[in-house]
Design a protein around this motif. Structure first.
Motif, mmCIF file in Angstrom:
data_model
loop_
_atom_site.group_PDB
_atom_site.id
_atom_site.type_symbol
_atom_site.label_atom_id
_atom_site.label_comp_id
_atom_site.label_asym_id
_atom_site.label_seq_id
_atom_site.Cartn_x
_atom_site.Cartn_y
_atom_site.Cartn_z
ATOM 1 N N GLN A 18 32.049 51.185 48.732
ATOM 2 C CA GLN A 18 31.613 50.125 47.777
ATOM 3 C C GLN A 18 30.472 49.769 47.662
ATOM 4 O OE1 GLN A 18 34.666 47.607 48.877
ATOM 5 N NE2 GLN A 18 34.496 45.783 47.638
ATOM 6 N N ALA A 19 29.571 49.622 48.510
ATOM 7 C CA ALA A 19 27.912 49.226 48.712
ATOM 8 C C ALA A 19 27.365 49.525 47.673
ATOM 9 C CB ALA A 19 27.560 48.957 50.140
ATOM 10 N N GLY A 20 27.623 51.020 47.921
ATOM 11 C CA GLY A 20 26.393 52.573 47.173
ATOM 12 C C GLY A 20 25.065 52.518 48.733
ATOM 13 N N SER A 21 24.607 51.606 48.713
ATOM 14 C CA SER A 21 23.286 52.470 49.368
ATOM 15 C C SER A 21 23.822 51.518 51.016
ATOM 16 C CB SER A 21 21.568 51.950 48.897
ATOM 17 O OG SER A 21 21.612 50.294 49.641
ATOM 18 N N PHE A 22 23.080 52.463 51.717
ATOM 19 C CA PHE A 22 23.444 51.504 53.105
ATOM 20 C C PHE A 22 22.656 50.238 53.087
ATOM 21 C CE2 PHE A 22 21.796 51.789 57.485
ATOM 22 C CZ PHE A 22 22.916 51.302 58.371
ATOM 23 N N LEU A 23 21.219 50.031 52.659
ATOM 24 C CA LEU A 23 20.635 49.186 52.781
ATOM 25 C C LEU A 23 21.012 47.756 52.227
ATOM 26 C CD1 LEU A 23 16.929 49.681 52.280
ATOM 27 C CD2 LEU A 23 17.861 49.056 54.463
ATOM 28 N N LEU A 50 26.066 42.847 65.773
ATOM 29 C CA LEU A 50 25.573 42.817 64.425
ATOM 30 C C LEU A 50 25.500 44.034 63.725
ATOM 31 C CD1 LEU A 50 24.060 40.863 61.799
ATOM 32 C CD2 LEU A 50 22.092 41.086 63.824
ATOM 33 N N PHE A 51 26.097 44.092 62.275
ATOM 34 C CA PHE A 51 25.853 45.077 61.489
ATOM 35 C C PHE A 51 24.625 45.267 60.565
ATOM 36 C CE2 PHE A 51 26.307 48.183 58.312
ATOM 37 C CZ PHE A 51 26.387 49.541 59.816
ATOM 38 N N SER A 52 23.293 46.202 61.214
ATOM 39 C CA SER A 52 21.881 45.977 60.276
ATOM 40 C C SER A 52 21.579 47.228 61.155
ATOM 41 C CB SER A 52 21.069 45.009 60.767
ATOM 42 O OG SER A 52 20.044 44.550 60.034
ATOM 43 N N ASP A 53 20.122 47.606 60.791
ATOM 44 C CA ASP A 53 19.778 48.567 61.706
ATOM 45 C C ASP A 53 17.964 47.636 61.876
ATOM 46 O OD1 ASP A 53 19.945 51.628 61.483
ATOM 47 O OD2 ASP A 53 18.403 51.297 60.890
#
Ligand code: 1CP
Length: 321
Positions: A18-23, A50-53
């Protein structure tokens, strides 16, 4: 569970699409908060991550970062001293603001007994991706760069140290209870380089963070440190260390758990295997670390093909169900 949000969960795959891209997923607080909470709803873990990278920092420093399906991250590699010196000294905090907003969105949705954990990549590991442009089997490009141009490499590490201090401080201001410093590629460094590029920057980050947030709780994860883990806990004032699955548990018990809490160290492949192999691996870890401060966890990130039933089996075993 390390990397507890991710592709092994169908609800994650759906939102990722749904978001399209990971970032986009990382920088849209409603999405990132939802992904952070998915594993808590399903498994009631003791900590929400926390969801991030870790690569949001190179992105915020202006480096091009892409996440290509099935391939992992791709960055435009930094190949010269000039490329390093062109990086801004400080990241534009407006770029990272959505991440702090994710923390503020998640925090009130957690009950009092569920910790919220922030994180960032340790300078060495982030630098390896910035220089190679991707993960490689031994991060040779960054090792070579550090030997050939140590002064320029040190300037890159310094920028990452300073920016990590601000980034982690702001994560605490937004509401995290503790942070983990991920040095995934620490284990490829020989001892002297390990001291210079892993231990010293980590110590500066923890000291710098505590100048702003005295008592801030930090977990270090110098993956693959082996015997150097003893030096790490002597010099870096962490509250706990994560331990990979290769570690010698008698050594960790005697030299590490006597000083700080230990977190780990199930082999993600034992979790993938499931069955008796998983039960035996869980039991032996619980037995080996039972006499000191201990947080059960994986020794590295969960593999995307891991069956959910195996996670449930592991949890039941750890919780004595
Ligand atoms: O949707 C997808 O397929 C992307 C897969 C994915 C996920 C779920 C990536 C790409 N990053 C993440 C999230 C993530 N990354 C988290 C939050 C999730 C959680 O813990 O619940 C965290 C803590 C990280 C940290 C991270 N990113 C590390 C350090 C930890 C580790 O596993 O070693 C590293 C090295 C990265 C870089 C990265 N990002 C993504 C991948 C596939 C990689 C590794 C690439 C490589 O080395 O080849």
């Amino acid at each position: 569970m390390m990397r507890q949000a991710g592709r092994y969960l169908p609800e994650y795959r759906q939102l990722r699409e749904q978001a399209g891209s990971f970032l986009k997923l990382c920088f849209t607080p409603e999405f990132a908060a939802e992904v952070t909470l998915q594993p808590i709803r399903r498994f009631h873990f003791d900590g929400a991550i926390l969801f991030s990278d870790i690569l949001v920092i190179p992105h915020a420093l202006g480096q091009t970062v892409r996440f290509e399906a099935g391939e992992g991250p791709r960055l435009d590699p930094l190949t010269s001293e000039q490329a390093i010196d062109r990086l801004p000294l400080a990241v534009d905090q407006a770029i990272l603001a959505p991440i702090y907003q994710t923390i503020k969105t998640v925090k009130p949705q957690l009950d009092a007994k569920t910790a919220l954990l922030g994180f960032c990549g340790a300078p060495w590991t982030v630098a390896t991706y910035m220089i190679a442009g991707q993960g490689t089997s031994d991060q040779a490009p960054a090792r070579l760069f550090a030997y050939e141009k140590p002064k320029a490499f040190a300037r890159l590490i310094d920028r990452l140290v300073e920016n990590s201090i601000v980034y982690l401080t702001k994560q605490f201001e937004a509401g995290v209870d503790a942070v983990q410093l991920f040095d995934t590629w620490a284990g490829v460094l020989p001892p002297e380089e390990f001291t210079r590029w892993c231990i010293e920057p980590a110590a500066r980050i923890v000291d710098g963070l505590r100048r702003h947030r005295p008592g801030a709780r930090v977990i270090g994860f110098p993956r693959g440190a082996g015997a150097m883990l003893a030096d790490y806990v002597k010099t870096v004032p962490v509250n706990a260390v994560s331990v990979d699955w290769m570690a010698d548990r008698a050594f960790v018990r005697e030299r590490i758990q006597s000083r700080v809490a230990v977190q780990g160290n199930l082999d993600p492949l034992a979790l993938l295997a499931g069955g008796d192999a998983l039960d035996r691996a869980v039991d032996s870890i619980l037995q080996d670390f039972r006499d000191g401060p201990f947080i059960f966890n994986l020794g590295h990130g969960i593999l995307p093909s891991t069956p959910i039933a195996h996670v449930e089996r592991m949890l039941a075993r750890v919780r004595g169900g």
